[in-house]
Design an enzyme around this catalytic site. Structure first.
Site, PDB file in Angstrom:
ATOM      1  N   LYS A   1      -8.225  -1.129   6.070  1.00  0.00           N
ATOM      2  CA  LYS A   1      -9.159  -1.857   5.211  1.00  0.00           C
ATOM      3  C   LYS A   1     -10.578  -1.720   5.746  1.00  0.00           C
ATOM      4  CE  LYS A   1      -5.921  -5.086   3.285  1.00  0.00           C
ATOM      5  NZ  LYS A   1      -5.119  -6.149   3.848  1.00  0.00           N
TER       6      LYS A   1
ATOM      7  N   CYS B   1      -0.086  -8.733  20.848  1.00  0.00           N
ATOM      8  CA  CYS B   1      -0.911  -8.282  19.716  1.00  0.00           C
ATOM      9  C   CYS B   1      -0.376  -8.945  18.464  1.00  0.00           C
ATOM     10  CB  CYS B   1      -0.866  -6.766  19.561  1.00  0.00           C
ATOM     11  SG  CYS B   1      -1.707  -6.248  18.042  1.00  0.00           S
TER      12      CYS B   1
ATOM     13  N   CYS C   1      -5.799  -3.014  20.882  1.00  0.00           N
ATOM     14  CA  CYS C   1      -4.696  -2.391  20.144  1.00  0.00           C
ATOM     15  C   CYS C   1      -5.230  -1.211  19.323  1.00  0.00           C
ATOM     16  CB  CYS C   1      -4.023  -3.405  19.209  1.00  0.00           C
ATOM     17  SG  CYS C   1      -2.828  -2.601  18.115  1.00  0.00           S
TER      18      CYS C   1
ATOM     19  N   HIS D   1       3.890   1.735   2.385  1.00  0.00           N
ATOM     20  CA  HIS D   1       5.129   0.978   2.153  1.00  0.00           C
ATOM     21  C   HIS D   1       6.105   1.732   1.257  1.00  0.00           C
ATOM     22  CE1 HIS D   1       2.565  -2.774   3.011  1.00  0.00           C
ATOM     23  NE2 HIS D   1       3.344  -2.565   4.046  1.00  0.00           N
TER      24      HIS D   1
ATOM     25  N   LYS E   1      -5.930   7.398   9.513  1.00  0.00           N
ATOM     26  CA  LYS E   1      -5.081   6.236   9.275  1.00  0.00           C
ATOM     27  C   LYS E   1      -5.763   5.387   8.199  1.00  0.00           C
ATOM     28  CE  LYS E   1      -3.365   2.300  11.822  1.00  0.00           C
ATOM     29  NZ  LYS E   1      -2.068   2.043  11.348  1.00  0.00           N
TER      30      LYS E   1
ATOM     31  N   HIS F   1       0.861  -1.190   0.000  1.00  0.00           N
ATOM     32  CA  HIS F   1       0.000   0.000   0.000  1.00  0.00           C
ATOM     33  C   HIS F   1       0.893   1.234   0.000  1.00  0.00           C
ATOM     34  CE1 HIS F   1       0.747   0.676   4.246  1.00  0.00           C
ATOM     35  NE2 HIS F   1       0.411  -0.578   4.499  1.00  0.00           N
TER      36      HIS F   1
ATOM     37  N   CYS G   1       0.518  -6.409  15.623  1.00  0.00           N
ATOM     38  CA  CYS G   1       1.846  -5.769  15.747  1.00  0.00           C
ATOM     39  C   CYS G   1       2.953  -6.813  15.833  1.00  0.00           C
ATOM     40  CB  CYS G   1       1.949  -4.920  17.008  1.00  0.00           C
ATOM     41  SG  CYS G   1       0.756  -3.611  17.187  1.00  0.00           S
TER      42      CYS G   1
ATOM     43  N   HIS H   1      -4.673  -1.812  15.496  1.00  0.00           N
ATOM     44  CA  HIS H   1      -5.383  -2.890  14.789  1.00  0.00           C
ATOM     45  C   HIS H   1      -6.829  -3.075  15.236  1.00  0.00           C
ATOM     46  CE1 HIS H   1      -1.093  -3.714  14.199  1.00  0.00           C
ATOM     47  NE2 HIS H   1      -1.508  -4.010  12.987  1.00  0.00           N
TER      48      HIS H   1
HETATM   49  N1  MSP Z   1       7.800  -6.572   8.909  1.00  0.00           N
HETATM   50  C1  MSP Z   1       7.910  -5.439   9.743  1.00  0.00           C
HETATM   51  C2  MSP Z   1       9.225  -4.722   9.516  1.00  0.00           C
HETATM   52  C3  MSP Z   1      10.453  -5.560   9.786  1.00  0.00           C
HETATM   53  S1  MSP Z   1      11.915  -4.634   9.516  1.00  0.00           S
HETATM   54  C4  MSP Z   1      13.130  -5.603  10.112  1.00  0.00           C
HETATM   55  C5  MSP Z   1       6.770  -4.467   9.439  1.00  0.00           C
HETATM   56  N2  MSP Z   1       6.150  -4.602   8.285  1.00  0.00           N
HETATM   57  S2  MSP Z   1       4.933  -3.655   7.791  1.00  0.00           S
HETATM   58  O1  MSP Z   1       4.519  -4.177   6.524  1.00  0.00           O
HETATM   59  O2  MSP Z   1       3.937  -3.543   8.801  1.00  0.00           O
HETATM   60  O3  MSP Z   1       5.557  -2.217   7.606  1.00  0.00           O
HETATM   61  C6  MSP Z   1       6.636  -2.001   6.714  1.00  0.00           C
HETATM   62  C7  MSP Z   1       7.032  -0.533   6.709  1.00  0.00           C
HETATM   63  O4  MSP Z   1       5.949   0.258   6.186  1.00  0.00           O
HETATM   64  C8  MSP Z   1       7.318   0.010   8.102  1.00  0.00           C
HETATM   65  O5  MSP Z   1       8.424   0.898   8.060  1.00  0.00           O
HETATM   66  C9  MSP Z   1       6.069   0.784   8.434  1.00  0.00           C
HETATM   67  O6  MSP Z   1       6.274   1.836   9.351  1.00  0.00           O
HETATM   68  C10 MSP Z   1       5.720   1.332   7.061  1.00  0.00           C
HETATM   69  N3  MSP Z   1       4.342   1.744   6.975  1.00  0.00           N
HETATM   70  C11 MSP Z   1       3.227   0.984   7.050  1.00  0.00           C
HETATM   71  N4  MSP Z   1       2.149   1.807   6.924  1.00  0.00           N
HETATM   72  C12 MSP Z   1       2.544   3.090   6.764  1.00  0.00           C
HETATM   73  C13 MSP Z   1       1.902   4.308   6.460  1.00  0.00           C
HETATM   74  N5  MSP Z   1       0.588   4.424   6.362  1.00  0.00           N
HETATM   75  N6  MSP Z   1       2.690   5.368   6.218  1.00  0.00           N
HETATM   76  C14 MSP Z   1       4.065   5.293   6.197  1.00  0.00           C
HETATM   77  N7  MSP Z   1       4.695   4.161   6.483  1.00  0.00           N
HETATM   78  C15 MSP Z   1       3.967   3.103   6.970  1.00  0.00           C
HETATM   79  O7  MSP Z   1       6.532  -3.591  10.264  1.00  0.00           O
END
Ligand code: MSP
Length: 472
Positions: A296, A124, A143, A21, A293, A18, A127, A146
């Protein structure tokens, strides 16, 4: 030439990418490209986090073998990274056999700091995190990220003795040996560190089978964060090979929600392994959809592919790197995105290129020698402080100034009055100005800056057949 290692958080593959990421990837990419401009050699990791309960449960819900499920989603992320123009050099999947084997060796090397005990508390699974009673009370058992009640866990597992490392971690953060950016997050992290209990680093196989097995104990698999954090060094070959050529990382990019893992568990692991800490740990804010935020359940998740398809890659990068603040939460709305595209990319930069190239063609102006580029000190200072959105603003001011200069210097009037030499000097000067800004814009919108370079620096100057940012 310095060797610079840059890393990104590895997303869970329990769905498609999304727009949130994109932040880690885009910010790390800007830094990687900037350091290359500075003449450094860059190794740039990206990857995906494939273990853990969340992923396992999702595959079951879909009735797919978990290995197929993670492969399919990992491919979506690889594709996404390509689509974002990320100049990564190495991609890791945490199900790679080398990674798993190296993780087990890392565990063995940390065993002096690991002990077995009974865990009774909250968890959680969204998380993938153990929750303290204090947090549980503050959030009334649910949480906030979530919207799910915390689960009660009673199980025997292994703990990493964070207490062994606290003083050293605090010292490293306070002295700037491991700089936590931005400053206000550093304070938060120091507080979390003080309160941090020892961390449970395994799960019982009754709860979780989809993980790296704990060496010499069939009843446990590693907690997903131990496995995930290790990726930053297993990808370099640790512990099979010497990684000192690249490690410590120059900068590690993570979202604010996962800074706690990177600022507490990760340094504890590194100190336990006798490795230095990363030089910079940068935590970025969240991308919000219309102030909320993305989720889904609310149904406001923005599909990054739709954003990319609307006006192309550089419009995407422009928005997320300039209008999304590097450190604070920022909003994405289609309206803001369209405004940025039309008023800034098309009007400021697109028109500047069109006007200058047309004037140069009409008046037979060429650049006789290859221009030499320099980054302004103000820009360098911001880039070195990782203030990327501000550095982008700095360069954009210069684009706007060039437009102003054309209006003030009126080259068309010089042409009309037959002041040829003055006209040619004026246009050459403006073009050199544009190419210099172009150079500073190149870490942000590399596809566009390459086109601009080709238009002006490659002999005969002609405006592009279609505008750089056509209005639809
Ligand atoms: N798998 C763990 C990270 C392990 S690193 C050794 C994880 N995955 S995640 O898919 O939840 O998030 C991946 C990255 O995307 C994280 O840096 C997270 O902060 C970032 N983001 C997820 N949603 C976001 C937004 N809405 N905005 C900006 N970044 C966000 O955590």
């Amino acid at each position: 030439m310095n060797k610079v290692y840059v890393t990104t958080a590895i997303p869970y593959v329990n769905g498609a990418p999304h727009i949130g990421h994109a932040m880690d990837y885009c910010l790390a990419d800007v830094y990687a490209r900037y350091r290359r401009l500075c003449g450094d050699e860059v190794k740039f990791q990206a990857g995906v986090d494939e273990h853990g309960n969340k992923i396992f449960q999702k595959s079951k819900e879909l009735g797919l073998p978990v290995a197929d499920y993670v492969k399919e989603n990992a491919e979506k992320f690889m594709d996404f990274v390509e689509k974002l123009g990320v100049s990564y050099t190495d991609f890791i999947r945490t199900t790679d056999v080398d990674h798993e084997r190296r993780c087990q060796e890392i565990w063995r090397r940390l065993s002096d700091h690991i002990y077995k005990a009974k865990y009774e508390g909250w968890y959680c699974s969204g998380c993938e995190r153990f929750i303290t009673q204090k947090e549980y009370d503050e959030n009334n058992g649910v949480c906030p990220d979530h919207q799910k009640p915390y689960e009660k866990l009673v199980e025997e597992n292994y703990y990493l003795r964070i207490a062994d490392f606290k003083d050293q971690i605090r010292g490293a953060i306070e002295s700037g040996e491991m700089s936590v950016l931005p400053e206000f997050r550093k304070k938060e992290v120091l507080k979390l560190l003080e309160e941090s209990p020892d961390v449970s680093v395994s799960r019982s196989v009754e709860q979780l089978t989809w993980g790296v097995p704990v060496p010499d104990d069939d009843s446990q698999v590693m907690y997903v964060w131990i496995d995930a954090l290790s990726n930053y060094i297993t990808i370099l070959g640790y512990p099979d090979s010497d990684i000192s050529e690249w490690w410590p990382a120059a900068a590690q990019f993570v979202g604010k929600d996962i800074l706690r893992f990177h600022a507490i568990i990760w340094p504890a692991m590194l100190i336990g392994l006798g490795l230095p800490l990363p030089k910079v740990l940068l935590s970025h804010g969240f991308v919000l959809a219309d102030g909320q935020k993305m989720s889904k359940s609310i149904g406001n998740v923005v599909d990054p592919i739709e954003v990319l398809d609307r006006h192309g890659l550089d419009a995407f990068r422009y928005y997320f790197l300039r209008h999304v603040d590097t450190f604070a939460d920022s909003d994405f709305t289609w309206e803001k995105f369209e405004d940025a595209y039309n008023n800034e990319l098309a009007n400021d930069l697109g028109n500047l290129v069109q006007r200058l190239a047309t004037l140069a063609m009409k008046n037979d102006v060429k650049l006789v020698e290859e221009p030499k580029f320099e980054m302004d000190a103000g820009y360098v200072e911001l880039m070195d402080k990782f203030e990327f959105s501000k550095a982008f603003d700095y360069a954009w001011d210069k684009v706007q100034n060039l437009n102003k200069r054309i209006d003030e210097e009126k080259p068309w009037a010089l042409a009309k009055n037959g002041e040829t030499a003055k006209l040619q000097n004026c246009l050459r000067d403006l073009i050199c100005g544009l190419l210099n800004v172009n150079y500073m814009l190149s870490p942000f919108i590399p596809g566009t800056t390459e086109k601009i370079f080709e238009i002006f620096a490659g002999g005969d100057i002609k405006p592009p057949r279609t505008p750089l940012f056509p209005k639809h």
